[in-house]
Design an enzyme around this catalytic site. Sequence first.
Site, mmCIF file in Angstrom:
data_model
loop_
_atom_site.group_PDB
_atom_site.id
_atom_site.type_symbol
_atom_site.label_atom_id
_atom_site.label_comp_id
_atom_site.label_asym_id
_atom_site.label_seq_id
_atom_site.Cartn_x
_atom_site.Cartn_y
_atom_site.Cartn_z
ATOM 1 N N ASP A 1 0.802 -1.217 0.000
ATOM 2 C CA ASP A 1 0.000 0.000 0.000
ATOM 3 C C ASP A 1 0.837 1.269 0.000
ATOM 4 O O ASP A 1 0.345 2.356 -0.249
ATOM 5 C CB ASP A 1 -0.904 0.027 1.242
ATOM 6 N N GLU B 1 21.929 17.998 -6.574
ATOM 7 C CA GLU B 1 22.547 17.944 -5.241
ATOM 8 C C GLU B 1 22.958 16.522 -4.874
ATOM 9 O O GLU B 1 24.055 16.291 -4.386
ATOM 10 C CB GLU B 1 21.592 18.525 -4.186
#
Length: 635
Positions: free
Chosen positions: A245, A429
């Site tokens: 889920d 980054e």
Amino acid sequence: MVWAIQAAALSSLVLAVVAHPHARSSEHQLHARQLTSTIDRFRPRQRATYVAESRDVSTLSVSTSSGDYVQVAETHLRRIHPEAEFRRASDNYVSGNGIGRVYFKQTLFGFDMDDADFNVNVKPDGSIFSYGDSLYTGPLPDAAPAAAALINPEPALETVADVLALPITPSEGDYVEESQTSFTVQGLSNVVAPPAGQLVYYRTPEGSLAPAWRIETDLDDHWLTTYLQAEGGSEVLAVTDYIADNSYEVFQWPTNDPLNNRRRNDVLPRDREASPLGWHRDESQRYFETRGNNAIAQPNTDGDAEFLSEPRPESRLLIFRAPFNQAWEPKQYIEASTIQLFYTSNKFRDILYVLGFNEAAGNFQTSNFGRGGVGNDSVQLNTQDGSGLNNANFATPPDGQMGRMRMYVFNSTVPNRDSSFEAGIVVHEYTHGLTNRMTGGPANSRCLNVLESGGMGEGWSDFYATALRITGRDTRTVDYPIGDYATGRPGVGIRAFVYSTNMQTNPYTYSSLNGLTRVHQYGTVWCTMLYEMLWNLIDAHGNTDRIEPSLDRNGIPRDGRYLGMKIVLDALALQPCNPTFVQARNAIVDADTALTGGENRCNIWKAFAKRGLGENAANVGGVYTDDFTVPAGVC
Ligand SMILES: *[C@@H]1O[C@H](CO)[C@@H](O)[C@H](O)[C@H]1NC(C)=O
Ligand SMILES: *[C@@H]1O[C@H](CO)[C@@H](O)[C@H](O)[C@H]1NC(C)=O
Ligand SMILES: [Zn+2]
């Protein structure tokens, strides 16, 4: 009520349900599809109502001037459900938009009702913003369940294993009762953690209340919680799977930014090999927040060094959702930002893993699963970090120490924009972590420090940001900027030129370095060369929209775009500490030789030669001189 059943009646009931308690070893194949449909069949029902401020303002305003949002929330719950017994969960917090969040669980005789929750969102002025309610309001039993009447742990686990066809043999377990209402099962094979049972209340399909065993079975790919009626029957009432889920409401990878895009729920996005325990767990702990083996993400508006105590988005079901609207100021969607940053970083990290940035190569993970390298170094991800503006950065200490990404708000647009919502900036980054760890070895993070190598550091970061942005429909005529969303400069971005294979659009060559003095300028020259190479490889090997690399038997990516990304990554580990442009180019040629036997040598050399880094290009006495020749015999 339902609990008036005699213990004597129980054993036969249990035996009738458990058909073959000892004959399961032949059935130990876990049929994933079958399990998924079983989970669907027993999915919990939607029971909550949600009342938002706008719908019912008059009845919601609680007259209190108290600044204690927890007290306000509790008063509100008592007003709506004067008779209910409940407890407050310890995870209340005030989110970045000033809304206090308080979570309650209904209880009865000290046992949780696991499908009965109440959450209240309190505004800074002490009024109720909204609340959610799934409390049980039907008739209550007059006494707590009698221990003697409960189904015993072993038959309970047998039933769960049978109904879900789990690959475990409950009869082999050692049942340790912590109390008469909780137990663990030691010594079973095929489980990640010992199954555990806890007595709770749960609603039956008919809506009445029943004592139930909440049984957790953690089988790696399926981490299940099953509610089994514990008295008066042994029906499975509900099954939830934390892992299946697991989802994130995000601009889905590889979407670069919110412009012209919508958020969706990305379900179970992790790569199975790269993140074997998923994104919310390491070998010693599970996390129900934006934290796991690879990264820990949180807001850090005060900009300080402390991050553990910052409020991370939480979900018991690992379903992460939070509101976002481009018309809002960043602080109003700080939770969505944290979720997005966690998601994008993990997604990119899993792709890099497949391409070769693994434990031995010095990647960022808490637990390394015995696959080499030093652990204990996930990445600290700070969104809307208050220590800066209009930028972002990444600190890379040596392997074994956490990396730290700081994402800042950009103030050149109204409303301001949040760099965590520009995937290219997050990728840029994170790539600093990749290149610093891989160049010169994982233990040495000081190998991209001089102007030329530090400049290439910026170039590699732009390269991955751009390569991942290219779609399957693009051709070599497409141009890409960097930082265009965050700065509000569409099609332009923040570099001197956009990345392009067109010499008019982007005229940079090796000798352009002569007029430049800063790392990002050097980086733009380097990435321009890599961009040329990437398109030569795409034209030779084809393009796709694949969101993850697909490798052939020899570990070679099947399409040109991921092939380019892999060759560049492999070269990082070959080149020396603080390499020059010439050395980094040679390492790329060598990486292709090692990976493919040199199949792409011609295409690689042609790209560099086009941009002046041909065979005889050189830096003599600080003067960079172009050369446009490909070595003889290469093509
Ligand atoms: C990881 O770091 C923690 C403290 O930050 C330390 O207690 C622990 O020993 C470290 N584990 C390893 C394997 O280095
Ligand atoms: C934007 O931030 C910069 C600092 O990077 C600051 O100097 C400038 O005044 C800010 N502009 C606005 C409009 O807030
Ligand atoms: Zn950078």
